[in-house]
Design a protein around this motif. Structure first.
Motif, PDB file in Angstrom:
ATOM      1  N   MET A   1      21.290   4.652 -64.828  1.00 33.32           N
ATOM      2  CA  MET A   1      21.109   5.055 -63.427  1.00 33.32           C
ATOM      3  C   MET A   1      22.230   5.986 -62.983  1.00 33.32           C
ATOM      4  N   ASP A   2      22.568   6.906 -63.891  1.00 29.36           N
ATOM      5  CA  ASP A   2      23.658   7.827 -63.613  1.00 29.36           C
ATOM      6  C   ASP A   2      23.480   8.610 -62.323  1.00 29.36           C
ATOM      7  N   PHE A   3      22.231   9.042 -62.090  1.00 30.55           N
ATOM      8  CA  PHE A   3      22.004   9.889 -60.917  1.00 30.55           C
ATOM      9  C   PHE A   3      22.292   9.125 -59.623  1.00 30.55           C
ATOM     10  N   LEU A   4      22.289   7.786 -59.700  1.00 29.20           N
ATOM     11  CA  LEU A   4      22.552   7.001 -58.492  1.00 29.20           C
ATOM     12  C   LEU A   4      24.036   6.803 -58.245  1.00 29.20           C
ATOM     13  N   SER A   5      24.824   6.820 -59.319  1.00 30.43           N
ATOM     14  CA  SER A   5      26.207   6.394 -59.134  1.00 30.43           C
ATOM     15  C   SER A   5      27.248   7.451 -59.477  1.00 30.43           C
ATOM     16  N   ASN A   6      26.816   8.688 -59.701  1.00 34.25           N
ATOM     17  CA  ASN A   6      27.799   9.728 -59.945  1.00 34.25           C
ATOM     18  C   ASN A   6      28.519  10.147 -58.673  1.00 34.25           C
ATOM     19  N   SER A   7      27.893   9.937 -57.532  1.00 33.98           N
ATOM     20  CA  SER A   7      28.581  10.190 -56.267  1.00 33.98           C
ATOM     21  C   SER A   7      28.008   9.228 -55.238  1.00 33.98           C
ATOM     22  N   THR A   8      28.627   9.184 -54.077  1.00 36.58           N
ATOM     23  CA  THR A   8      28.177   8.255 -53.040  1.00 36.58           C
ATOM     24  C   THR A   8      27.171   8.913 -52.090  1.00 36.58           C
ATOM     25  N   HIS A   9      26.752  10.165 -52.372  1.00 35.81           N
ATOM     26  CA  HIS A   9      25.895  10.887 -51.418  1.00 35.81           C
ATOM     27  C   HIS A   9      24.568  10.181 -51.132  1.00 35.81           C
ATOM     28  N   LEU A  10      23.902   9.698 -52.205  1.00 34.97           N
ATOM     29  CA  LEU A  10      22.608   9.034 -51.995  1.00 34.97           C
ATOM     30  C   LEU A  10      22.777   7.746 -51.207  1.00 34.97           C
ATOM     31  N   HIS A  11      23.885   7.046 -51.482  1.00 35.47           N
ATOM     32  CA  HIS A  11      24.167   5.803 -50.759  1.00 35.47           C
ATOM     33  C   HIS A  11      24.406   6.104 -49.271  1.00 35.47           C
ATOM     34  N   ILE A  12      25.219   7.113 -49.004  1.00 35.62           N
ATOM     35  CA  ILE A  12      25.514   7.474 -47.607  1.00 35.62           C
ATOM     36  C   ILE A  12      24.225   7.907 -46.902  1.00 35.62           C
ATOM     37  N   PHE A  13      23.437   8.771 -47.566  1.00 33.40           N
ATOM     38  CA  PHE A  13      22.148   9.198 -46.992  1.00 33.40           C
ATOM     39  C   PHE A  13      21.307   7.971 -46.628  1.00 33.40           C
ATOM     40  N   SER A  14      21.242   6.995 -47.543  1.00 29.12           N
ATOM     41  CA  SER A  14      20.383   5.820 -47.327  1.00 29.12           C
ATOM     42  C   SER A  14      20.827   5.011 -46.116  1.00 29.12           C
ATOM     43  N   TRP A  15      22.139   4.716 -46.006  1.00 28.17           N
ATOM     44  CA  TRP A  15      22.525   3.872 -44.869  1.00 28.17           C
ATOM     45  C   TRP A  15      22.544   4.636 -43.537  1.00 28.17           C
ATOM     46  N   VAL A  16      22.799   5.947 -43.575  1.00 29.44           N
ATOM     47  CA  VAL A  16      22.735   6.709 -42.312  1.00 29.44           C
ATOM     48  C   VAL A  16      21.292   6.705 -41.785  1.00 29.44           C
ATOM     49  N   VAL A  17      20.326   7.040 -42.662  1.00 25.43           N
ATOM     50  CA  VAL A  17      18.926   7.041 -42.220  1.00 25.43           C
ATOM     51  C   VAL A  17      18.505   5.619 -41.824  1.00 25.43           C
ATOM     52  N   GLY A  18      18.945   4.625 -42.604  1.00 24.73           N
ATOM     53  CA  GLY A  18      18.616   3.230 -42.307  1.00 24.73           C
ATOM     54  C   GLY A  18      19.076   2.825 -40.903  1.00 24.73           C
ATOM     55  N   ILE A  19      20.306   3.165 -40.567  1.00 25.63           N
ATOM     56  CA  ILE A  19      20.828   2.783 -39.247  1.00 25.63           C
ATOM     57  C   ILE A  19      20.067   3.505 -38.137  1.00 25.63           C
ATOM     58  N   ILE A  20      19.722   4.777 -38.362  1.00 25.10           N
ATOM     59  CA  ILE A  20      18.946   5.511 -37.355  1.00 25.10           C
ATOM     60  C   ILE A  20      17.575   4.850 -37.175  1.00 25.10           C
ATOM     61  N   MET A  21      16.930   4.503 -38.295  1.00 25.37           N
ATOM     62  CA  MET A  21      15.621   3.827 -38.228  1.00 25.37           C
ATOM     63  C   MET A  21      15.739   2.498 -37.490  1.00 25.37           C
ATOM     64  N   PHE A  22      16.817   1.765 -37.765  1.00 24.75           N
ATOM     65  CA  PHE A  22      17.031   0.481 -37.092  1.00 24.75           C
ATOM     66  C   PHE A  22      17.155   0.682 -35.581  1.00 24.75           C
ATOM     67  N   LEU A  23      17.961   1.677 -35.174  1.00 21.98           N
ATOM     68  CA  LEU A  23      18.159   1.907 -33.738  1.00 21.98           C
ATOM     69  C   LEU A  23      16.850   2.326 -33.067  1.00 21.98           C
ATOM     70  N   ILE A  24      16.054   3.145 -33.771  1.00 21.09           N
ATOM     71  CA  ILE A  24      14.762   3.547 -33.200  1.00 21.09           C
ATOM     72  C   ILE A  24      13.851   2.328 -33.089  1.00 21.09           C
ATOM     73  N   ALA A  25      13.749   1.541 -34.181  1.00 18.74           N
ATOM     74  CA  ALA A  25      12.862   0.374 -34.171  1.00 18.74           C
ATOM     75  C   ALA A  25      13.257  -0.595 -33.055  1.00 18.74           C
ATOM     76  N   ALA A  26      14.575  -0.812 -32.900  1.00 15.90           N
ATOM     77  CA  ALA A  26      15.049  -1.811 -31.945  1.00 15.90           C
ATOM     78  C   ALA A  26      14.821  -1.383 -30.499  1.00 15.90           C
ATOM     79  N   THR A  27      14.646  -0.072 -30.266  1.00 20.63           N
ATOM     80  CA  THR A  27      14.477   0.382 -28.887  1.00 20.63           C
ATOM     81  C   THR A  27      13.014   0.727 -28.553  1.00 20.63           C
TER      82      THR A  27
END
Ligand code: HEM
Length: 124
Positions: free
Chosen positions: A1-27
């Motif tokens: 799973m090299d493409f997942l762990s060579n940098s933190t970009h995909l992880h950051i993308f995932s939690w940023v979008v996740g938090i935005i989705m959470f805020l939209i869902a909650a409101t």
């Protein structure tokens, strides 16, 4: 799973979008279509956050197993608090405590992530 762990970009993308989705869902109004759809998308992003987080964890934890372990736990806890807010809203129960726990665990998770050696290091 090299493409997942060579940098933190995909992880950051995932939690940023996740938090935005959470805020939209909650409101969104309860029982609205928008809330249902954003909650479904949010759950896909939970999976992405966890897959990318675990890939980073497996690859880099040896350098500081204790702190990586704490990051892991707080990452999962942050997701848990988002779910608690949404579940309690659906049952029309008070959510204030879980909003606070969400913000606190999010700040701790972000602090640990930025402190740990891979990717951005604001607090190194
Ligand atoms: C909403 C939940 C989460 C948030 C807000 C979050 C936030 C962050 C942040 C800010 C970073 C630093 C990125 C960088 O320095 O470039 C990071 C890295 C990381 N995250 Fe997460 N994360 C979350 C969930 C998870 C989960 C569930 C896991 C494990 C299963 C995890 C494992 C990791 C690992 C291993 C790193 C690399 C640490 C390093 O060496 O810099 N994260 N995360």
């Amino acid at each position: 799973m090299d493409f997942l762990s060579n940098s933190t970009h995909l992880h950051i993308f995932s939690w940023v979008v996740g938090i935005i989705m959470f805020l939209i869902a909650a409101t969104q109004p309860l029982d609205s279509k928008g809330r249902k759809i954003t909650k479904m998308v949010l759950r896909v992003f939970y999976i992405l956050i966890i897959i990318t987080g675990v890939a980073l964890f497996i690859r880099y934890m040896d350098s500081n197993a204790a702190l990586y372990g704490v990051k892991f736990v707080f990452g999962i806890l942050t997701i848990g608090m988002m779910e608690m807010v949404l579940a309690r809203q659906s049952k029309s129960k008070p959510t204030q405590l879980f909003w606070i726990l969400f913000v606190v665990s999010l700040l701790i998770t972000m602090f640990l992530g930025f402190k740990l050696p891979i990717g951005l290091n604001f607090f190194a």
